[in-house]
Design a protein around this motif. Structure first.
Motif, short mmCIF file in Angstrom:
data_model
loop_
_atom_site.label_atom_id
_atom_site.label_comp_id
_atom_site.label_asym_id
_atom_site.label_seq_id
_atom_site.Cartn_x
_atom_site.Cartn_y
_atom_site.Cartn_z
N PRO A 275 0.80 -1.23 0.00
CA PRO A 275 0.00 0.00 0.00
C PRO A 275 0.83 1.28 0.00
O PRO A 275 0.46 2.26 -0.64
N PHE A 276 1.99 1.26 0.71
CA PHE A 276 2.79 2.48 0.81
C PHE A 276 3.33 2.92 -0.55
O PHE A 276 3.48 4.11 -0.80
N VAL A 277 3.61 1.95 -1.42
CA VAL A 277 4.05 2.29 -2.77
C VAL A 277 2.98 3.12 -3.47
O VAL A 277 3.27 4.15 -4.10
N TRP A 278 1.74 2.70 -3.34
CA TRP A 278 0.63 3.41 -3.95
C TRP A 278 0.46 4.80 -3.34
O TRP A 278 0.16 5.76 -4.05
N VAL A 279 0.63 4.89 -2.03
CA VAL A 279 0.48 6.19 -1.35
C VAL A 279 1.50 7.19 -1.88
O VAL A 279 1.16 8.34 -2.21
N VAL A 280 2.76 6.76 -1.99
CA VAL A 280 3.83 7.65 -2.48
C VAL A 280 3.57 8.06 -3.92
O VAL A 280 3.65 9.24 -4.28
N VAL A 281 3.25 7.08 -4.76
CA VAL A 281 3.05 7.36 -6.18
C VAL A 281 1.82 8.24 -6.40
O VAL A 281 1.87 9.23 -7.13
N LEU A 282 0.72 7.90 -5.74
CA LEU A 282 -0.52 8.65 -5.92
C LEU A 282 -0.40 10.09 -5.40
O LEU A 282 -0.85 11.04 -6.06
N SER A 283 0.22 10.27 -4.23
CA SER A 283 0.36 11.62 -3.69
C SER A 283 1.24 12.48 -4.60
O SER A 283 0.98 13.68 -4.79
N THR A 284 2.27 11.87 -5.18
CA THR A 284 3.13 12.61 -6.11
C THR A 284 2.39 12.96 -7.39
O THR A 284 2.48 14.09 -7.89
N LEU A 285 1.63 11.99 -7.94
CA LEU A 285 0.90 12.23 -9.19
C LEU A 285 -0.21 13.26 -9.00
O LEU A 285 -0.42 14.13 -9.86
N ILE A 286 -0.92 13.19 -7.86
CA ILE A 286 -1.97 14.18 -7.59
C ILE A 286 -1.36 15.57 -7.45
O ILE A 286 -1.89 16.56 -7.96
N GLY A 287 -0.21 15.64 -6.76
CA GLY A 287 0.48 16.92 -6.63
C GLY A 287 0.90 17.47 -7.97
O GLY A 287 0.76 18.68 -8.24
N LEU A 288 1.40 16.59 -8.85
CA LEU A 288 1.79 17.03 -10.20
C LEU A 288 0.58 17.54 -10.97
O LEU A 288 0.67 18.54 -11.69
#
Length: 420
Positions: A275-288
Motif C-alpha cells: 500500500p505504501f508504494v501506492w500512497v507515495v506514487v498517488l500523492s506525487t501524481l496528484i500533486g503534479l
C-alpha cells in the motif's frame, strides 16, 4: 502507538505525546539558534547545517535511552505515512514540471549507475571481507546482504521480500537492519552536509548547472509574483488539500494493492502489493496534477514552507530510529557495509565525473537508491524545497527495480559463498 505502559521499552520517555513535544521543541531550538542570535551560533551554523542537527540530535536521544524510536508511533504511521505524503503533495503542487523535465536524461543515467554500483559493491565487499575476516561472510551473511541490497536499491518492502525469498535468519536480518540504518543514514548525513556546499563542488568540477539554476530562478520568480500574507482561508485550503489527498491516497492504496496482489502475477516483483508504494506514487501524481492548475499559486501563501515543515519533522523521526551505540556490536559487519557503500560512492562519482553532472544529480542518484522515497525528498529539499518531488519520483522507481536487482545480488552472493 507507544504508551507509558509499553513493557518492551525501557526509555525514559515512552509517551508519544511527550516525545512529539520534545522533538518539536528540539526543532524549534535548532532553528532559532541557526538564525544567529549570537556571533558564536552564527559561526557554528556556517559550518554545521541545521538539517544535520535535526537528524542527529534525536539519534542521540535514542542512543542514550531518553527515547525509544523503534517503539514510537511517531515515525510509522504518523511521519512516514501521513506527513511524508502530505509534504509530497504540497511540494509537488508548487513544482515547475516543464523545468524539471529540462533536467534531462543524465539524472536517470545517474540513478541507473547508482543501482549498478550498489550491486557491484556487494560483490566487491563480500570478496574483500572473505580475505580480511572470513568469519564475517560465513553462514547466511550472503542472504543478509541480499536483503540489504533490496533496501539500498529499493526500500523496506524489497528488503522484506529478499528475507522471505532467501529465508534469511531473524538474527542475521536484524544485524543487517542495523547496518542499513547506521551506514545508510550516516551517508545521508554526509550528503546533507555537502548539499550545502554544492555550488563550490560544482564550480570545482566544472559541472553544467544551468538547468538547475534556471529551474530555481523560475521557481523564485513565480513565488515572488504570487507571494502574499496567508489568510486563515489560505492555510485551511493548504491543509485541506494536503491531508485530504493523504486520506484519498490511503483509501485507494489498500484496495488497489490488494487487487494487484490477487490478480496480477508480477505485482510482487515490482512491489505493487504494498500500500505504501501506492500512497507515495498517488500523492506525487496528484500533486503534479495540481501543479498544472491554479492550486500552484498557493505556494505564494506558504504551501511549500508547510511542506518543508512536515519534512523536517520526518527528518527528526528518521533520526530517532538510529542507535549509535548498537553499531559497535557487530564491527566487522559495519566494515562490510562501509566497504560496500564506498564502492558505490566511488563508481557513482566516476560516472558523474565522466558525465560532468551537478552534485544534485549525484546526490539524487545515490539517495534515491540508498534512502528511497522516504528520505530522497529530504535530501533534494536541501538543494531547493521544490526539488523534493524529484527525489520522491526517483525513490519510488526503486520499488519497481529493487526486488529484481536484489534477487540477482542474492543469487550471485550465494554462489560466491559456495552455497549455490
Amino acid at each position: 502507538m507507544a504508551t507509558p505502559t509499553d513493557a518492551a521499552s525501557t526509555a525514559v520517555i515512552q509517551n508519544d505525546i511527550v516525545l512529539f513535544g520534545l522533538i518539536a521543541a528540539t526543532l524549534g531550538l535548532i532553528f532559532w539558534l541557526s538564525s544567529g542570535p549570537t556571533p558564536f551560533w552564527k559561526k557554528f551554523f556556517a559550518w554545521v547545517p541545521a538539517l544535520l542537527l535535526c537528524y542527529f540530535i534525536p539519534g542521540i536521544y535514542n542512543s542514550v535511552g531518553l527515547i525509544d524510536g523503534s517503539a514510537s508511533g511517531l515515525y510509522n504511521p504518523i511521519a512516514s505515512r501521513v506527513l511524508l505524503p502530505a509534504a509530497l503533495v504540497l511540494l509537488t503542487l508548487t513544482i515547475d514540471l516543464r523545468g524539471v523535465l529540462r533536467l534531462g536524461p543524465k539524472l536517470l543515467a545517474m540513478y541507473a549507475a547508482a543501482s549498478l554500483s550498489i550491486m557491484l559493491g556487494a560483490f566487491v565487499a563480500f570478496w574483500i571481507m572473505d580475505l580480511l575476516h572470513p568469519a564475517t561472510v560465513a553462514g547466511d551473511t550472503w542472504g543478509g546482504m541480499a536483503a540489504l541490497a533490496g533496501s539500498w536499491i529499493g526500500g523496506g518492502a524489497n528488503m522484506l521480500a529478499m528475507k522471505e525469498i532467501f529465508a534469511v535468519d531473524e538474527t542475521t536480518f536484524g544485524q543487517f537492519v542495523v547496518v542499513d540504518v547506521g551506514v545508510g543514514y550516516i551517508w545521508m548525513a554526509v550528503l546533507i552536509f555537502f548539499a550545502n556546499r554544492a555550488s563550490a563542488i560544482d564550480a570545482r568540477t566544472g559541472a553544467d548547472t544551468r538547468a538547475i539554476e534556471t529551474l530555481k530562478e523560475r521557481l523564485a520568480s513565480y513565488q515572488k509574483e504570487h507571494e502574499r500574507i496567508p489568510s486563515l482561508t489560505d492555510l485551511m485550503v493548504i491543509i485541506g488539500i494536503a491531508f485530504g489527498t493523504v486520506g484519498l491516497c490511503h483509501a485507494i492504496a489498500g484496495p488497489a494493492s490488494a487487487w494487484f496482489a490477487q490478480n496480477v502475477s508480477w505485482a510482487r516483483q515490482v512491489s505493487l502489493h504494498e500500500p505504501f508504494v501506492w500512497v507515495v506514487v498517488l500523492s506525487t501524481l496528484i500533486g503534479l496534477g495540481l501543479s498544472l492548475t491554479r492550486a500552484r499559486t498557493l505556494d505564494g501563501a506558504g504551501a511549500s514552507k508547510i511542506g518543508t515543515l512536515f519534512l523536517y519533522i520526518l527528518i527528526a523521526c528518521i533520526g530517532m530510529q538510529m542507535d549509535i551505540g548498537s553499531l559497535a556490536d557487530k564491527p566487522w559487519l559495519l566494515v562490510l557495509g562501509l566497504i560496500w557503500i564506498l564502492v558505490h560512492i566511488a563508481l557513482l562519482a566516476l560516472v558523474g565525473r565522466l558525465l560532468r553532472v551537478p552534485f544534485f544529480y549525484f546526490a539524487m542518484g545515490s539517495q534515491s537508491n540508498i534512502g528511497g522515497p522516504a528520505s530522497a525528498p529530504v535530501v533534494a529539499a536541501v538543494f531547493h524545497p521544490s526539488l523534493a518531488p524529484v527525489g520522491a519520483l526517483l525513490g519510488a522507481l526503486g520499488y519497481a527495480t529493487g526486488t529484481v536487482a536484489a534477487y540477482v545480488v542474492g543469487v550471485v552472493l550465494r554462489g560466491m559463498a559456495g552455497q549455490g
